[in-house]
Design a protein around this motif. Sequence first.
Motif, short mmCIF file in Angstrom:
data_model
loop_
_atom_site.label_atom_id
_atom_site.label_comp_id
_atom_site.label_asym_id
_atom_site.label_seq_id
_atom_site.Cartn_x
_atom_site.Cartn_y
_atom_site.Cartn_z
N THR A 2 0.79 -1.22 0.00
CA THR A 2 0.00 0.00 0.00
C THR A 2 0.83 1.27 0.00
OG1 THR A 2 -1.76 -1.12 1.11
CG2 THR A 2 -1.82 1.22 1.21
N THR A 3 1.95 1.30 0.69
CA THR A 3 2.69 2.55 0.68
C THR A 3 3.16 2.88 -0.71
OG1 THR A 3 4.61 1.31 1.38
CG2 THR A 3 3.45 2.54 3.07
N SER A 4 3.58 1.87 -1.48
CA SER A 4 4.00 2.18 -2.85
C SER A 4 2.79 2.55 -3.70
CB SER A 4 4.74 0.98 -3.46
OG SER A 4 3.89 -0.13 -3.60
N HIS A 5 1.67 1.87 -3.44
CA HIS A 5 0.44 2.20 -4.15
C HIS A 5 0.02 3.64 -3.86
CE1 HIS A 5 -3.87 1.98 -5.24
NE2 HIS A 5 -4.08 2.53 -4.08
N SER A 6 0.01 3.99 -2.58
CA SER A 6 -0.37 5.34 -2.18
C SER A 6 0.58 6.36 -2.77
CB SER A 6 -0.36 5.44 -0.66
OG SER A 6 -0.52 6.76 -0.25
N ASN A 7 1.88 6.09 -2.67
CA ASN A 7 2.86 7.04 -3.18
C ASN A 7 2.73 7.20 -4.68
OD1 ASN A 7 3.83 7.47 -0.67
ND2 ASN A 7 5.60 6.13 -0.87
N ARG A 8 2.35 6.12 -5.38
CA ARG A 8 2.21 6.23 -6.83
C ARG A 8 1.08 7.19 -7.17
NH1 ARG A 8 3.52 5.05 -11.43
NH2 ARG A 8 2.01 5.18 -13.07
N LEU A 9 -0.06 7.06 -6.53
CA LEU A 9 -1.19 7.92 -6.83
C LEU A 9 -0.96 9.35 -6.38
CD1 LEU A 9 -4.11 5.51 -5.96
CD2 LEU A 9 -3.60 6.41 -8.22
N LEU A 10 -0.14 9.55 -5.36
CA LEU A 10 0.05 10.89 -4.81
C LEU A 10 1.43 11.47 -5.12
CD1 LEU A 10 -1.56 10.37 -1.30
CD2 LEU A 10 -2.60 11.37 -3.33
N ARG A 11 2.28 10.73 -5.86
CA ARG A 11 3.65 11.19 -6.08
C ARG A 11 3.69 12.52 -6.79
NH1 ARG A 11 2.47 7.99 -10.36
NH2 ARG A 11 3.24 8.65 -12.40
N HIS A 12 2.64 12.82 -7.58
CA HIS A 12 2.63 14.05 -8.38
C HIS A 12 2.54 15.30 -7.51
CE1 HIS A 12 2.03 11.49 -11.91
NE2 HIS A 12 1.24 10.80 -11.12
N ILE A 99 -4.55 15.72 -11.38
CA ILE A 99 -5.00 16.66 -10.36
C ILE A 99 -3.84 17.07 -9.45
CG2 ILE A 99 -6.45 16.88 -8.30
CD1 ILE A 99 -8.43 14.90 -9.80
N MET A 100 -3.09 16.08 -8.95
CA MET A 100 -2.02 16.40 -8.01
C MET A 100 -0.81 17.04 -8.71
SD MET A 100 -3.42 15.98 -5.23
CE MET A 100 -2.00 16.71 -4.41
N SER A 101 -0.61 16.76 -9.99
CA SER A 101 0.45 17.45 -10.72
C SER A 101 0.15 18.94 -10.77
CB SER A 101 0.56 16.91 -12.15
OG SER A 101 1.08 15.61 -12.17
N ASP A 122 -5.55 20.35 0.58
CA ASP A 122 -6.95 19.92 0.51
C ASP A 122 -7.15 18.85 -0.55
OD1 ASP A 122 -7.61 21.66 2.54
OD2 ASP A 122 -8.52 23.18 1.23
N LEU A 123 -6.52 19.04 -1.71
CA LEU A 123 -6.65 18.03 -2.77
C LEU A 123 -5.99 16.72 -2.36
CD1 LEU A 123 -6.18 20.07 -6.07
CD2 LEU A 123 -8.28 19.15 -5.11
N GLN A 124 -4.85 16.83 -1.70
CA GLN A 124 -4.17 15.61 -1.26
C GLN A 124 -5.05 14.85 -0.26
OE1 GLN A 124 -0.24 16.27 0.38
NE2 GLN A 124 0.47 14.44 -0.68
N ASP A 125 -5.69 15.59 0.66
CA ASP A 125 -6.59 14.94 1.61
C ASP A 125 -7.74 14.22 0.89
OD1 ASP A 125 -5.11 15.91 3.70
OD2 ASP A 125 -6.49 17.53 4.22
N SER A 189 -0.84 8.85 5.79
CA SER A 189 0.31 9.39 5.06
C SER A 189 0.30 10.92 5.00
CB SER A 189 0.37 8.81 3.64
OG SER A 189 -0.78 9.17 2.90
N VAL A 190 -0.90 11.52 4.92
CA VAL A 190 -0.95 12.98 4.75
C VAL A 190 -0.54 13.73 6.01
CG1 VAL A 190 -2.66 12.94 2.92
CG2 VAL A 190 -3.43 13.01 5.30
N VAL A 191 -0.59 13.07 7.18
CA VAL A 191 -0.14 13.74 8.41
C VAL A 191 1.17 13.14 8.91
CG1 VAL A 191 -2.44 14.44 9.14
CG2 VAL A 191 -1.59 12.19 9.82
N GLY A 192 1.75 12.25 8.12
CA GLY A 192 3.04 11.67 8.46
C GLY A 192 4.14 12.32 7.66
N ALA A 193 4.80 11.52 6.83
CA ALA A 193 5.94 12.01 6.07
C ALA A 193 5.59 13.21 5.21
CB ALA A 193 6.51 10.88 5.20
N ALA A 194 4.41 13.19 4.59
CA ALA A 194 4.04 14.30 3.69
C ALA A 194 3.99 15.62 4.45
CB ALA A 194 2.70 14.01 3.02
#
Length: 619
Positions: A2-12, A99-101, A122-125, A189-194
Amino acid sequence: MTTSHSNRLLRHARPQILARDEAASAAPVADLGTLPDWDLTDLYPAPDAPELQADLDTLSAACTQFAKDYEGRLATLDGPKMLDCIERYQQIDVLAGRIMSYAGLRYYQNTTDAGRAKFMGDLQDRITDDTTKLVFFSLEFNRIPDDRYAEVFAQDGGPARYKPVFDRMRAMRPYQLSDELERFLHDNSVVGAAAWNRLFDETTAGLTFDVGGDTLGIEATLNLMTDHDRARREAASQALAETFGKNIKLFARITNTLAKEKAVEDKWRKMPTPQTARHLSNHVEPEVVEALRAAVTAAYPRLSHRYYRLKAKWLGLDKLQVWDRNAPLPTETPRTIAWPEAQATVLDAYAGFSPKLAELAQPFFDKGWIDAGVKPGKAPGAFAHPTVTTVHPYVLLNYLGKPRDVMTLAHELGHGVHQRLAAAQGELLASTPLTLAETASVFGEMLTFRALLAKTTEPAQRKALIAGKVEDMINTVIRQIAFYDFECKLHAARAQGELTPDDINALWMSVQGESLGDAFEFMPGYETFWTYIPHFIHSPFYVYAYAFGDGLVNALYAAYEDGLPDFQQKYFAMLSAGGSQHHKELLAPFGLDASDPAFWDKGLSMIEKLIDELEAMEA
């Protein structure tokens, strides 16, 4: 997982910062010509555009429907149905990435703008909430039995072309947690490393430095480290040390927290080393990285140590200070290179290799794909951000008109061209492991350097050009492996307990003398210079990819110079492959193998030959 999955969708949301630590420069300078700004309308017309809201709604519905259609059923799908499933997942990836790009690029234009930061957050959340429904995908996929997996991917009309993506994903199976824990990590993830990453970015962008009574930002101050005036270089170094020292507790807190967070997750996942996750994501074997590291550290005496002794002699100094490391040579004539000349220089060098390469780079200049000027709050350094395969990459620079800025332009355009070529693979297959992501960028720099060198006959100019290239290669290879060693030491030490700022400073200094050599003295305060390097925060152990890319390109360029048949065709095929092949497959047409320790010595020998040429000029 999941962390790689999450990072892939949010990496932008957080573009890879691809410039080396001192390579970029930024301070307002006249006579550069008109510097281009980004035109982000190819992503969305505006933050409140109805197209953006429509895509957000579409994404939310698509995630819900995808989970409804496939959760609990992946192992039952035949080849054609699995292909449909993967392609629907890929379309969700494109939507989230677009969107995230957009949000991320707007943010990096001005990281101190609270509105832009809120917009991105907000978009990341929202996207994190929507894509939580997809966490099952990688988890369930990795539970498909090996024989069933092989059967489905071999069926006619099945997803065979996507197998490299899922082979890499399934390599993470031993480290996968329970579904519930994976969902928690995704949501958290949004309140951790990000969040810590954003704190680092916004803090760094907001730092000010008093240089001789002038208040400057970080890029403008770093730029003075390459000034012809030694007193200005020293003043900049002292200003950096003073400000870093004042903020050292915050940077130490960020570093301690992220290292501990990583250690906790690694422990739960049973990762054998802190570096394992990076090696897996890079699709590179640990022994290949260790062969690279061993070759580079063994070469310190004959490369960096030797070169800096030469430089001390040129500068008339018994010992170099840190502000002399990237100093121009005394015989080098100060020169500002306007933007039109920089553009022509790089495009001509690219065209000299292949007209196709220049054609692929041209739209970056013509269509608003480069943001080059220095602006308040703009992200430091330089990067090339691929956005999504249905749009195009964007390049960020902080252009000041120095020769190194031209090389940075060549570097980032190399990334951009690579990303354009790989886009044909589609979103899932286009992404290149970091170890190969530096190939086209460093190759672009080499083409530009060689083109300039071929036109330079005046001895002092030629010496300055070669010395500049050697320093860039030392920054790319020697410095980055030293950075990697620093990170290895830091994460090992953090496992024993919290690190004080003095602890981290000591680890930093332990690699500096070893890598730079006995030509240097280190001023009080230099021990804090680890604080501003973003790779340690954003991408632990990223840095060895630079050395990997430089060594790989040196070996590639040697094959090019030796007249390997159909080199250009093979080169474009390698870039177009994106992440669809392993590095062994990609390098085989060139007769190269990164798992062979001699491969790295071949690349390092190119740096050694340039130093030989500089020494011969002294005779």
